[in-house]
Scaffold this motif. Structure first.
Motif, short mmCIF file in Angstrom:
data_model
loop_
_atom_site.label_atom_id
_atom_site.label_comp_id
_atom_site.label_asym_id
_atom_site.label_seq_id
_atom_site.Cartn_x
_atom_site.Cartn_y
_atom_site.Cartn_z
N THR A 224 6.97 -25.35 24.92
CA THR A 224 5.64 -24.86 24.94
C THR A 224 5.58 -23.58 26.01
OG1 THR A 224 4.33 -26.88 24.64
CG2 THR A 224 3.03 -25.34 25.47
N HIS A 225 4.99 -22.53 25.41
CA HIS A 225 5.06 -21.15 26.10
C HIS A 225 3.67 -21.05 27.06
CE1 HIS A 225 8.76 -19.63 23.96
NE2 HIS A 225 8.14 -20.34 22.87
N ALA A 226 3.85 -20.12 27.89
CA ALA A 226 2.69 -20.11 28.88
C ALA A 226 1.39 -19.46 28.06
CB ALA A 226 3.18 -19.06 30.04
N GLY A 227 1.88 -18.75 27.02
CA GLY A 227 0.69 -18.26 26.06
C GLY A 227 0.36 -19.05 25.08
N GLY A 228 0.59 -20.29 24.79
CA GLY A 228 0.02 -21.06 24.11
C GLY A 228 0.99 -21.56 22.70
N VAL A 229 1.94 -20.66 22.57
CA VAL A 229 2.61 -20.81 21.35
C VAL A 229 3.59 -22.04 21.80
CG1 VAL A 229 4.55 -19.88 19.68
CG2 VAL A 229 2.68 -18.38 20.85
N ARG A 230 3.78 -22.68 20.42
CA ARG A 230 4.94 -23.89 20.45
C ARG A 230 5.96 -23.58 19.72
NH1 ARG A 230 2.66 -28.67 22.94
NH2 ARG A 230 0.46 -28.59 22.73
N SER A 231 7.17 -23.63 20.18
CA SER A 231 8.57 -23.16 19.61
C SER A 231 9.31 -24.71 19.33
CB SER A 231 9.41 -22.36 20.49
OG SER A 231 8.89 -20.89 20.58
N HIS A 232 9.63 -24.78 17.96
CA HIS A 232 10.53 -25.98 17.56
C HIS A 232 11.81 -25.42 17.19
CE1 HIS A 232 7.08 -28.86 17.09
NE2 HIS A 232 7.37 -28.70 18.20
N LEU A 233 13.01 -25.80 17.88
CA LEU A 233 14.16 -25.19 17.69
C LEU A 233 15.15 -26.36 17.25
CD1 LEU A 233 14.31 -22.86 21.03
CD2 LEU A 233 13.49 -22.55 18.72
N TRP A 234 15.85 -26.03 16.05
CA TRP A 234 16.82 -27.02 15.75
C TRP A 234 18.38 -26.31 15.51
CZ3 TRP A 234 12.02 -26.79 13.61
CH2 TRP A 234 11.29 -28.00 13.24
N MET A 235 19.35 -26.94 16.06
CA MET A 235 20.56 -26.43 15.96
C MET A 235 21.50 -27.60 15.75
SD MET A 235 19.95 -26.09 19.98
CE MET A 235 18.38 -26.19 19.39
N SER A 236 22.31 -27.37 14.46
CA SER A 236 23.10 -28.79 14.21
C SER A 236 24.40 -28.29 13.35
CB SER A 236 22.23 -29.25 13.09
OG SER A 236 22.87 -30.60 12.61
N ALA A 237 25.32 -29.03 13.61
CA ALA A 237 26.41 -29.03 12.50
C ALA A 237 26.56 -30.08 11.72
CB ALA A 237 27.71 -29.02 13.42
N THR A 238 25.36 -30.97 11.37
CA THR A 238 25.27 -32.05 10.51
C THR A 238 24.33 -32.04 9.55
OG1 THR A 238 23.93 -33.28 12.13
CG2 THR A 238 26.47 -33.05 12.46
N THR A 239 23.84 -30.84 9.05
CA THR A 239 22.82 -30.72 8.32
C THR A 239 23.14 -30.60 6.81
OG1 THR A 239 21.43 -29.65 10.04
CG2 THR A 239 20.63 -29.56 7.74
N ALA A 240 22.93 -31.55 5.91
CA ALA A 240 23.44 -31.64 4.66
C ALA A 240 22.75 -30.75 3.89
CB ALA A 240 23.59 -33.19 4.15
N GLN A 241 21.40 -30.53 4.14
CA GLN A 241 20.59 -29.56 3.41
C GLN A 241 19.91 -28.72 4.22
OE1 GLN A 241 18.44 -30.64 -0.17
NE2 GLN A 241 19.33 -32.37 -0.48
#
Length: 356
Positions: A224-241
């Protein structure tokens, strides 16, 4: 400073050194790749074949003995070496570029920044993904207000690598600073903070899913950023799609972009940026989509521009302009990464006090 090319020593000639740093240094006007430091005979032979005039050194200590012959040291060796090598280079009176994430902790990154300030030397962190084609395109859309008020930023670096590759990035030794949160996550967090400002809360999930995995290979971070934006971040080596690289949702429109910037693949294949030649462009079929509901249109993706990083480093050294990425910016990203790790470990959301 004279008009002669700035002499650069590159420490490390693995993936980062040979694929990213060496080609970009060698093709930047005003820079010359003077020395490559690696004790690996095969990598020494590779460096000499690719850059016939380069000098070779077995150990970084050899650089400090002839610091007067150099203008910049680039640290592209394993993460555990970043802080000691950057410290030694600064103490030798040399400007420094360090590959991301620069250090294992925000405190270490800030200590390096303080040392550089005390010595009056440039210290920059190589965050090349700020010059990805999709990031540059999104930044332009935001600057023009085409999404309205941004509510949510989703960003992914996902891969399908069901088997371990080995190496220090997959080591369970904390000194190695391995795992995807520090590796790919350092890019994703840096991009989120660059676009939307400081974080006030962080939630993280870290998993080691592949058989034998010692560190996280599948991770999620919510900011959650101070300005109100929400960031959702994914990092993976196991993503089949694979999911979209970006999905950004605002009050007026959304932007969805699939696929990766082509520059890394081009560099791996031996392509090199050259004046007057196209670089970092992608075909129209891979452009992202902007709009809302059924009113959608393709948005031309701006060309990626990794060469801009070292061009800015050269300008900073010659003209005293600001470095393209600072160690204090890297420390802010590391603060979020450390908070995400604590959140995953303790099962709670971590609150942060944003700094300027």
């Amino acid at each position: 400073m004279s008009s002669a090319p700035l002499r650069v020593a590159l420490v490390g000639y693995g993936l980062a050194g040979s694929v990213f740093h060496a080609p970009l240094i060698a093709t930047t006007d005003g820079l010359v790749l003077d020395t490559v430091v690696t004790g690996n005979p095969e990598r020494q032979a590779q460096a000499r074949a690719e850059y016939p005039d380069v000098r070779l050194a077995d150990r970084p200590d050899e650089l400090w003995k002839r610091a007067g012959e150099l203008d910049l040291v680039v640290v592209a060796s394993p993460n555990r070496t970043h802080v000691p090598l950057a410290t030694a280079a600064l103490e030798a009176g040399l400007a420094v570029v360090v590959d991301k994430p620069v250090a294992g902790t925000a405190a270490e990154a800030l200590a390096l920044a303080d040392l550089a300030d005390e010595r009056g030397l440039l210290l920059s962190v190589f965050q090349n993904r700020r010059w990805d084609n999709d990031f540059l395109t999104l930044r332009g859309l935001l600057e023009r207000g085409e999404l309205g008020e941004v509510w949510r930023f989703e960003s992914r670096f996902e891969r399908w690598r069901p088997s371990l590759k080995g190496g220090w990035r997959e080591s369970g030794d904390p000194a190695e600073v391995g795992g995807l949160l520090y590796d790919l996550g350092s890019h994703l967090v840096d991009q989120a903070l660059t676009l939307f400002g400081p974080a006030v809360s962080v939630y993280g999930e870290l998993d080691a899913r592949r058989p034998g995995a010692q560190v996280d290979d599948d991770a999620f971070v919510a900011i959650t950023h101070a300005g109100g934006v929400r960031s959702h971040l994914w990092m993976s080596a196991t993503t089949a799609q694979l999911g979209p690289r970006f999905r950004v949702l605002g009050s007026a429109a959304g932007y969805v972009k699939h696929g990766l910037d082509p520059q890394e693949a081009d560099l791996r294949d031996g392509a090199r940026p050259a004046p007057g030649e196209a670089w970092g462009a992608e075909p129209e079929a891979e452009w992202g989509v902007l709009g809302a509901g059924g009113d959608l249109r393709s948005v031309p993706t701006l060309p990626g521009d990794y060469p801009a990083y070292y061009a800015a480093v050269a300008a900073a050294l010659r003209d005293g302009t600001a470095p393209p990425v600072t160690a204090r910016e890297a420390a802010a990203a590391l603060t979020v990464i450390e908070a995400a790790a604590a959140s995953a470990r303790e099962g709670r959301t971590v609150r942060l006090t944003p700094t300027a």
